[in-house]
Design a protein around this motif. Structure first.
Motif, PDB file in Angstrom:
ATOM      1  N   ARG A 192      -8.358   1.602   1.986  1.00  0.00           N
ATOM      2  CA  ARG A 192      -9.690   1.024   1.859  1.00  0.00           C
ATOM      3  C   ARG A 192      -9.778  -0.237   2.698  1.00  0.00           C
ATOM      4  N   GLN A 229      -4.308   6.104  -0.570  1.00  0.00           N
ATOM      5  CA  GLN A 229      -5.603   5.441  -0.543  1.00  0.00           C
ATOM      6  C   GLN A 229      -5.606   4.334   0.495  1.00  0.00           C
ATOM      7  N   ALA A 254      -3.083   9.012 -11.915  1.00  0.00           N
ATOM      8  CA  ALA A 254      -2.699  10.418 -11.976  1.00  0.00           C
ATOM      9  C   ALA A 254      -3.530  11.302 -11.051  1.00  0.00           C
ATOM     10  N   GLY A 255      -3.768  10.823  -9.828  1.00  0.00           N
ATOM     11  CA  GLY A 255      -4.436  11.659  -8.829  1.00  0.00           C
ATOM     12  C   GLY A 255      -5.937  11.744  -8.954  1.00  0.00           C
ATOM     13  N   LEU A 299       0.314  -5.641 -11.990  1.00  0.00           N
ATOM     14  CA  LEU A 299       1.080  -6.246 -10.898  1.00  0.00           C
ATOM     15  C   LEU A 299       0.240  -7.204 -10.075  1.00  0.00           C
ATOM     16  N   MET A 300      -1.041  -6.867  -9.931  1.00  0.00           N
ATOM     17  CA  MET A 300      -1.934  -7.673  -9.102  1.00  0.00           C
ATOM     18  C   MET A 300      -3.337  -7.611  -9.692  1.00  0.00           C
ATOM     19  N   PHE A 338      -0.335   7.308  -7.963  1.00  0.00           N
ATOM     20  CA  PHE A 338      -1.524   8.125  -8.257  1.00  0.00           C
ATOM     21  C   PHE A 338      -2.210   8.727  -7.040  1.00  0.00           C
ATOM     22  N   SER A 364       7.019  -3.138  -9.145  1.00  0.00           N
ATOM     23  CA  SER A 364       6.662  -2.119 -10.130  1.00  0.00           C
ATOM     24  C   SER A 364       7.910  -1.406 -10.607  1.00  0.00           C
ATOM     25  N   ARG A 378       2.413  -2.242 -16.620  1.00  0.00           N
ATOM     26  CA  ARG A 378       2.274  -3.680 -16.424  1.00  0.00           C
ATOM     27  C   ARG A 378       1.330  -3.960 -15.254  1.00  0.00           C
ATOM     28  N   ARG A 410      -2.209   2.366  -0.099  1.00  0.00           N
ATOM     29  CA  ARG A 410      -1.369   2.864  -1.191  1.00  0.00           C
ATOM     30  C   ARG A 410      -0.833   4.252  -0.866  1.00  0.00           C
ATOM     31  N   GLY A 465     -13.552   3.718   2.235  1.00  0.00           N
ATOM     32  CA  GLY A 465     -12.334   4.209   1.612  1.00  0.00           C
ATOM     33  C   GLY A 465     -12.443   4.557   0.143  1.00  0.00           C
ATOM     34  N   ASP A 466     -13.620   4.383  -0.452  1.00  0.00           N
ATOM     35  CA  ASP A 466     -13.762   4.817  -1.838  1.00  0.00           C
ATOM     36  C   ASP A 466     -13.860   6.337  -1.876  1.00  0.00           C
ATOM     37  N   GLU A 494       1.177  -0.515 -12.772  1.00  0.00           N
ATOM     38  CA  GLU A 494       2.287   0.302 -12.280  1.00  0.00           C
ATOM     39  C   GLU A 494       1.906   1.771 -12.144  1.00  0.00           C
ATOM     40  N   CYS A 529       2.616   3.752  -5.624  1.00  0.00           N
ATOM     41  CA  CYS A 529       1.568   3.526  -6.636  1.00  0.00           C
ATOM     42  C   CYS A 529       1.465   4.709  -7.591  1.00  0.00           C
ATOM     43  N   PHE A 533       1.187  -0.904  -1.306  1.00  0.00           N
ATOM     44  CA  PHE A 533       1.789  -0.437  -2.573  1.00  0.00           C
ATOM     45  C   PHE A 533       2.195   1.019  -2.320  1.00  0.00           C
ATOM     46  N   TRP A 568      -9.861   9.575  -9.681  1.00  0.00           N
ATOM     47  CA  TRP A 568     -10.641   8.362  -9.878  1.00  0.00           C
ATOM     48  C   TRP A 568     -11.810   8.722 -10.787  1.00  0.00           C
ATOM     49  N   GLU A 571      -3.162  -5.336   0.363  1.00  0.00           N
ATOM     50  CA  GLU A 571      -2.269  -4.842  -0.695  1.00  0.00           C
ATOM     51  C   GLU A 571      -1.553  -3.626  -0.141  1.00  0.00           C
ATOM     52  N   ILE A 622      -8.141  12.177  -5.961  1.00  0.00           N
ATOM     53  CA  ILE A 622      -7.694  11.245  -4.928  1.00  0.00           C
ATOM     54  C   ILE A 622      -6.733  12.003  -4.022  1.00  0.00           C
ATOM     55  N   GLN A 661      -3.646  12.998  -1.846  1.00  0.00           N
ATOM     56  CA  GLN A 661      -2.251  12.710  -2.154  1.00  0.00           C
ATOM     57  C   GLN A 661      -1.444  12.319  -0.909  1.00  0.00           C
ATOM     58  N   PRO A 679       4.548  -3.650  -5.290  1.00  0.00           N
ATOM     59  CA  PRO A 679       3.699  -3.871  -4.123  1.00  0.00           C
ATOM     60  C   PRO A 679       3.956  -5.230  -3.475  1.00  0.00           C
ATOM     61  N   GLN A 680       3.260  -5.473  -2.344  1.00  0.00           N
ATOM     62  CA  GLN A 680       3.274  -6.783  -1.686  1.00  0.00           C
ATOM     63  C   GLN A 680       1.839  -7.134  -1.283  1.00  0.00           C
ATOM     64  N   LEU A 681       1.601  -8.422  -1.119  1.00  0.00           N
ATOM     65  CA  LEU A 681       0.315  -8.876  -0.606  1.00  0.00           C
ATOM     66  C   LEU A 681       0.574  -9.556   0.737  1.00  0.00           C
TER      67      LEU A 681
END
Lengths: 343, 343, 343, 343
Positions: C241, C239, A264-265, D152-153, C236, C203, D150, C159, C254-255, D247, C234, C231, A267, C229, C271, C273, C213-215
């Motif tokens: 990283r 992002q 939800a935006g 996902l990864m 939220f 998702s 759920r 993400r 990237g944190d 998700e 996502c 996604f 961390w 990753e 985070i 947007q 998502p995909q890896l």
């Protein structure tokens, strides 16, 4: 002691702290058993005793201490009852873990100090449990190792979510800042020589009449300066932090960590809501260390001198709070029994 | 102005800060050109001018301000030279970006304040560049949004690696803590009403005679309390942090971040070694904001009143440092020209 | 160039990216001016031109490139229009900053590569702006310094909050993972030799039919393994990283950081947007670097070879996505014009 | 059981893990005593027994299990000895805490599974101690609460400083990644259905012939994808991290924290050097949970099914490591005795 050296403990007081210590000794501590509990309310004593196999209920501390199977005493009754229980334990030569405060004021603490000094050996460990917190212990080890040089300042934060009814400005010193008083003396290995208290305009979240937050300043015999933010109605969590500023670097403990969530935006993570969560492990380590020391025939940890010195500093801080000025702290010479520095 | 509204700037003073501002205006700022540089040392002036296409060298600020193509003035000369340059710019109606301090003391700052007040319009932006740091701006926005409630305390840290020869305890106030003085006034939107300074036993890393570190305490008209650790020979890095404690929560800026490395048994990152690294972007934003405001025909940012108020608080802090006691701060009424609160 | 060496830029395309670049060149970049804008929609072109002093509107890229005062070209039109605009710029010898992708597929990218190779000098900087992000640059510098040893793995996260209508699984590669493709080649200085894509159960927040998502896994010519990753719904935040795992340690960027808030039982921060917030400074640095290089008569940054190699890897990744298997990447020999490794 | 319900434990194996468990049961665990130790080396058995009051030394597991005062068995002998000891304990109906691996391969694990299934009740807790780590438990609770949707990864990191002589690539799976196999099954509540292993060019710090690091990929029956960096000669520390991507958000554990130091131009902290430091509390909680469950007459924690499933996945991973391809995992139907999902 009982079979295989298990320590039989009488727990005096079965309120919140006492009941928690009974549970701890029963479920988490190795080498000890609760063989007696004491409460002035006989129903409460019996209820506590009923939860532990082989535990007797008492309403009189002296009777409990005299009972068979009692090798040591854990005092968790209200502060005004501590002095009498301590003197009774001294008379019987029983080791004691005494929850803080040692006693409610410096005069009574002085009487306990004199009594143990006359006895000529240390029987008491005072319940300043931060010394058993792993972060504080790492900070202490780092300062003692000397890599950061002499500690010049400590920046401390002590925040509670909210206070119960009847909580007074004096209790912010005697119940809360007393932990920073002991932590300062222990971390720096120096006595506190003066106290000043600044009182900002209170938070709208503070009950009418309570100075909250406050900024408490200590000066030590080595010339270090310590500032403590005490904010007991901060609303958002229980938080204890300490940053030590040394000649060559700084070290900080108490920042939240562990599980980090992104959703939800935002961390971040949760903040503990009470001291039970933050210091659970410290309480376990404190009691285990006491049991281990007593089983080896000794005593360790914070001494009666530490309890007495804390009481003297608290009284100075309460005066500083009332006057707004700087109040010197005067301690008598330390008896030889407590010759080691407050480490 | 020159073609397409490019602002012609005369930079007065080509020492470290001045030379950096010449480079900044030339390479990083949109919409401005350095058309004149001034230094009492003609060779230094000419060397600076030679690096910029179409830039003239001067030794006299007044001559530079009179030259064609000069639309605005950036004062980066030593503090004692500021008053004369400011009054000259007032006489010519030229907008000014004046590096801090506005002037070296409150009496001369008052004369500048009176002069601009007589002029009846604001021409000066004072170089308190922290207001342009993105972290400070986010903290300010958060406090202004009100989610944390009223700010009750600020905990500030201001650390430098080491000081140059001749650095005095008074300079810790006038050159370093002056930034926290402005940041306090700006973040809280309140004037400072009293100052206290505590001086721990100096670090062995501090030059003989220098009080380092110190703990500086401000009280504000709204009853907030601010503590500032100033430690100018901390040895390990340049560090500026600020934690605001509000009624409903806290917010903190200045912790290191960005690139985190794990190697040789440790995790962590580098600490900036000087203010140029930490506040490079803030300087760029400050000068760009000034150029943008001037091109639109206005002025923004820290005012002469902010420069004057900082000078008054600095003088109180130096007295507090000398006496060890609490020194009240007394400001005259704010002229209508600066009616807005110190935001 | 115009007076005092200001670079006159024609911006082709005035959609979201193009309009943002016009504003950037006008307000934030030193040494450049927008002298022409191009859009196939004449009203949009004129609206964009009207906002900038001395800027002409065009609907034909070639006409804009031929106009007086145009020294360089910034291509921000849709990908299918890039090839023609690039060849036109080659014909006129104009330096180009070309937004990614260089062209929509490897065949057209190859034609551009061949054309520039025939020209015999590099005119194009491709808009892989992560190379200008300060965190990526610090990571690159750290890897190049060699303290962590050879890089063995990269762990990447990419993400987005959500995707616009019509976003396809192939676009996750071509529009999003393409950044990690370039970052991998640049950070490691190695070409990618194989791609594998794993697709978890999507998702519930992903649009029907989108693998999210995909890896995505890359292998490089030096034997490094990279996992990404991706996604794009996502929910939220935005992002990006990257953790580099070297022989002697790791480094991570990237944190989130900057402003940390504690309130309502939680600590943490916001985070970003969207990429505009996260990479705003990177875009500014990218364009400033291009302007600076062109004014000095050169070109720097990601080359046509980098754009071409990214296109080849993207095509392999799309095949890997469809087949579930490992797809080798085959590149021709690198022309001498691009002899330097992809740094 | 002995007086007051103290559990008498026979510890089989007195090597590193066994000796540590003897010390743990003696000093840290409430409600249990070591009444017998077993080692095929009689001198080692006697040395271990001599350290504990009232503890007998044995060389034969069956004799120890038959001895008076033995209520339960902790198996910490080498893996090949587990099957026989487990079957002996089944024959006597003794509860067992069995260090991982349950047995060295899936065939023998299957025999143990069948034996316990025939017995019709669960006697065994397998030593996957990460389930008792407080960070893993918080992550599990968060995933189970469903706020992140759920999973996902999972992105996992497992790093050791270095390996002892004779450590093989297969051991990276069987001794190290086996923890992530169990953690994946437990956190997601799903069985693993396929494994792939990528092997980057080995680090120069890896012994000749050892694939290090590796990237191990799991797919689960619910379609989740898990990547594990296993790097057993990373040189800088012991590190176990896990990021769950749900998700609606992500959650991460395993970042270093606690004490943060700033000195010599750097901020950061120490990284644990071995699993004893990182997971000490988890081992204590694991053994305490086992003792508590057994004293209440039950069993809890990882089951024989969990040990068997881990063995099957390990065998698939070792094949995937050798072939470079994707290897499906096939499990028989779960017996009703282990009906609950792997939680």
């Amino acid at each position: 002691m009982t079979q295989h050296g298990t320590l039989g403990v009488a727990v005096i007081g079965t309120g919140r702290m006492g009941a928690d210590h009974v549970r701890r000794l029963d479920e988490a501590i190795s080498g000890a058993r609760v063989t007696a509990v004491v409460d002035i309310d006989p129903r409460r004593a019996e209820a506590a005793a009923a939860r532990v196999d082989g535990c007797a209920a008492h309403t009189d501390p002296a009777a409990a201490m005299a009972a068979a199977g009692v090798d040591a005493v854990l005092i968790a009754s209200p502060g005004p009852a501590h002095e009498e229980a301590l003197l009774e334990a001294f008379a019987r030569g029983l080791p004691v873990l005494c929850e803080k405060p040692l006693t409610p004021d410096s005069a009574s603490a002085r009487r306990v100090l004199d009594a143990e000094t006359r006895l000529g050996r240390r029987l008491v460990q005072v319940g300043f449990m931060r010394r058993y917190d792993s972060e504080y212990q790492r900070l202490k080890a780092l300062l003692d190792a000397g890599d950061l040089g002499r500690a010049l300042m400590l920046h401390c934060t002590h925040r509670n979510v909210s206070t119960p009814p009847g909580y007074t400005s004096q209790m912010t010193i005697n119940d809360s800042v007393v932990h920073e008083i002991d932590a300062t003396r222990w971390l720096l290995g120096e006595e506190i020589t003066a106290v000043t208290v600044l009182r900002p305009t209170p938070s709208s979240g503070a009950p009418e009449g309570l100075s909250d937050p406050q900024l408490v300043l200590f000066e030590t015999e080595g010339g270090a300066v310590v500032d403590v933010e005490i904010f007991v109605n901060c609303g958002f969590g229980y938080q204890v932090r300490c940053e030590a500023v040394g000649e060559h670097g700084t070290a900080r403990i108490g920042d939240a960590h562990g599980l980090t969530v992104q959703a939800a935006g935002r961390w971040g993570g949760e903040i503990a809501q009470d001291f039970v969560t933050r210091f659970r492990d410290a309480y376990d380590r404190e009691v285990q260390a006491w049991v281990d020391a007593v089983r080896r025939g000794g005593t360790a940890g914070p001494s009666v001198w530490d309890g007495y010195a804390a009481a003297v500093v608290c009284e100075a801080a309460v005066r500083a709070q009332a006057t707004g000025g700087r109040v010197p702290v005067v301690l008598p010479e330390r008896p030889a029994l407590y010759a080691a520095p407050p480490r």
